[in-house]
Scaffold this motif. Structure first.
Motif, PDB file in Angstrom:
ATOM      1  N   PRO A  41       0.812  -1.215   0.000  1.00  0.00           N
ATOM      2  CA  PRO A  41       0.000   0.000   0.000  1.00  0.00           C
ATOM      3  C   PRO A  41       0.846   1.266   0.000  1.00  0.00           C
ATOM      4  O   PRO A  41       1.969   1.285   0.484  1.00  0.00           O
ATOM      5  N   THR A  42       0.313   2.323  -0.550  1.00  0.00           N
ATOM      6  CA  THR A  42       0.947   3.639  -0.535  1.00  0.00           C
ATOM      7  C   THR A  42      -0.083   4.648  -0.071  1.00  0.00           C
ATOM      8  O   THR A  42      -1.276   4.360  -0.040  1.00  0.00           O
ATOM      9  N   PRO A  43       0.319   5.863   0.281  1.00  0.00           N
ATOM     10  CA  PRO A  43      -0.644   6.855   0.767  1.00  0.00           C
ATOM     11  C   PRO A  43      -1.747   7.140  -0.250  1.00  0.00           C
ATOM     12  O   PRO A  43      -1.549   7.069  -1.453  1.00  0.00           O
ATOM     13  N   THR A  44      -2.904   7.480   0.265  1.00  0.00           N
ATOM     14  CA  THR A  44      -4.057   7.823  -0.555  1.00  0.00           C
ATOM     15  C   THR A  44      -3.896   9.223  -1.135  1.00  0.00           C
ATOM     16  O   THR A  44      -3.421  10.133  -0.469  1.00  0.00           O
TER      17      THR A  44
ATOM     18  N   ALA B 130      -3.162   1.201  -9.830  1.00  0.00           N
ATOM     19  CA  ALA B 130      -3.723   2.363  -9.138  1.00  0.00           C
ATOM     20  C   ALA B 130      -5.238   2.376  -9.330  1.00  0.00           C
ATOM     21  O   ALA B 130      -5.733   2.192 -10.439  1.00  0.00           O
ATOM     22  N   SER B 131      -5.957   2.560  -8.250  1.00  0.00           N
ATOM     23  CA  SER B 131      -7.415   2.639  -8.302  1.00  0.00           C
ATOM     24  C   SER B 131      -7.861   4.092  -8.395  1.00  0.00           C
ATOM     25  O   SER B 131      -7.106   5.013  -8.089  1.00  0.00           O
TER      26      SER B 131
ATOM     27  N   VAL C 251     -10.819   9.384  -4.975  1.00  0.00           N
ATOM     28  CA  VAL C 251      -9.770   8.788  -4.155  1.00  0.00           C
ATOM     29  C   VAL C 251      -8.957   7.839  -5.028  1.00  0.00           C
ATOM     30  O   VAL C 251      -9.516   6.957  -5.679  1.00  0.00           O
ATOM     31  N   SER C 252      -7.646   8.033  -5.048  1.00  0.00           N
ATOM     32  CA  SER C 252      -6.768   7.168  -5.825  1.00  0.00           C
ATOM     33  C   SER C 252      -5.719   6.551  -4.912  1.00  0.00           C
ATOM     34  O   SER C 252      -5.095   7.248  -4.106  1.00  0.00           O
ATOM     35  N   ASN C 253      -5.564   5.246  -5.020  1.00  0.00           N
ATOM     36  CA  ASN C 253      -4.552   4.519  -4.262  1.00  0.00           C
ATOM     37  C   ASN C 253      -3.646   3.770  -5.224  1.00  0.00           C
ATOM     38  O   ASN C 253      -4.130   3.027  -6.092  1.00  0.00           O
ATOM     39  N   GLU C 254      -2.365   3.954  -5.104  1.00  0.00           N
ATOM     40  CA  GLU C 254      -1.402   3.226  -5.926  1.00  0.00           C
ATOM     41  C   GLU C 254      -0.820   2.086  -5.105  1.00  0.00           C
ATOM     42  O   GLU C 254      -0.485   2.260  -3.929  1.00  0.00           O
ATOM     43  N   PHE C 255      -0.730   0.916  -5.703  1.00  0.00           N
ATOM     44  CA  PHE C 255      -0.206  -0.242  -4.994  1.00  0.00           C
ATOM     45  C   PHE C 255       0.490  -1.169  -5.984  1.00  0.00           C
ATOM     46  O   PHE C 255       0.296  -1.069  -7.207  1.00  0.00           O
TER      47      PHE C 255
ATOM     48  N   LEU D  96      -0.476   5.672 -11.037  1.00  0.00           N
ATOM     49  CA  LEU D  96      -1.132   6.834 -10.451  1.00  0.00           C
ATOM     50  C   LEU D  96      -1.185   7.987 -11.450  1.00  0.00           C
ATOM     51  O   LEU D  96      -2.184   8.710 -11.525  1.00  0.00           O
TER      52      LEU D  96
END
Length: 309
Positions: free
Chosen positions: A6-9, A149-150, A132-136, A177
């Motif tokens: 996980p990475t920061p939102t 990335a979502s 909201v985007s989350n890169e993983f 991202l």
């Protein structure tokens, strides 16, 4: 075993640029002056079965039937037609009568978003919206490290605002991202400056940039045209020398054979999509029209709440 890292939102806003240029990620189903439709829920390959059975098997059978008729062998014609026609009609009816998942709709006129969840209408106003985007990363022994990335937004159920959903704007897999930020810029440019805009997201009277983005999506029916263009360029570059490779020669033979399958697949998908539009409630469909109401669904909820008091 795959393990996500996980990475920061990252929070993306409607009125704040991400710094990326607008980019379409192959999920825009319709880009019109009034609304933007994003594919949701899969079934992107709807019509492929009809194309395979009708475009290859059905056309072959009908061709044999016509050849038999020319030669006066009408028993063969009847047999092949009785096989070829059902080969097209059966999968066509099955694929067009089953409803497609409804798209995520961005209404530029009313500045709001619509989403269908199991027949229930959800919505949210564009004003003040955040994504909201989350890169993983997914890491595995066989696949190595894959960046993903979502990109999600929150919507509320119509007339039941206590019920909310997080909706994904496309699958996250294989997207960085930066790509998701670029896609958010595409949506921002449409809603804030659209319907047409340039490569920097600024309003434009020309649809050139938008068409260039939408044209990147691969269509099987265009593959033969692209092959001819590539061969023409190779001929020009070769200066009259031998320019036709073995793979190009094979494509010139095979692609026309698969063209009917591709066209039937695209036609079947368009019919299924047109039929599915009728599943939207009238509150949505009338607001998608150029002369429809401009009141938002949230405004209707407020009016109803005030009336109840």
């Amino acid at each position: 075993m795959n393990t996500p890292s996980p990475t920061p939102t990252v929070i993306l806003e409607a009125n704040k640029s991400t710094g990326e240029q607008p980019v379409e990620l192959f999920i825009v189903d319709e880009h019109t002056e009034n609304y933007l439709a994003l594919q949701a829920g899969g079934d992107f390959d709807r019509g492929l079965l009809t194309g395979a059975l009708g475009g290859i098997g059905g056309c072959a059978m009908l061709g044999l039937g016509l050849l038999g008729a020319i030669q006066g062998m009408f028993d063969i014609t009847c047999m092949t037609f009785s096989i070829g026609i059902p080969l097209f009609l059966a999968p066509f009816l099955w694929e067009t009568l089953r409803p497609l998942p409804l798209p995520i709709l961005f209404n530029r006129r009313t500045q709001e978003i619509y989403f269908d969840h199991d027949g229930e209408l959800f919505h949210t106003p564009w004003d003040g919206i955040i994504a909201v985007s989350n890169e993983f990363q997914i890491v595995g022994a066989q696949i190595g490290s894959i960046q993903n990335a979502s990109l999600e937004i929150r919507v509320w159920k119509f007339e039941e605002p206590e019920t909310a959903l997080m909706v994904s704007l496309g699958a996250p897999f294989g997207k960085s991202l930066a790509l998701q930020k670029g896609f958010w810029e595409y949506i921002r440019s449409y809603m804030n400056n659209g319907p047409y805009f340039d490569e920097h997201g600024n309003h434009s009277e020309s649809d050139t940039f938008v068409k260039s983005q939408l044209a990147v999506r691969f269509k099987m029916s265009d593959s033969f045209k692209h092959t001819l263009a590539r061969i023409k360029q190779a001929k020009k570059d070769a200066g009259g020398k031998n320019y036709l490779s073995g793979s190009d020669f094979a494509m010139l033979i095979l692609e026309p054979m698969f063209y009917p399958m591709a066209r039937i697949q695209e036609f079947t998908y368009s019919i299924a999509k047109r039929r599915s539009r009728n599943r939207w409630p009238s509150l949505v469909t009338e607001r998608l029209k150029a002369n429809g109401p401009t009141t938002r669904l949230v405004d209707l909820e407020c009016e109803k709440g005030e009336g109840a008091e």
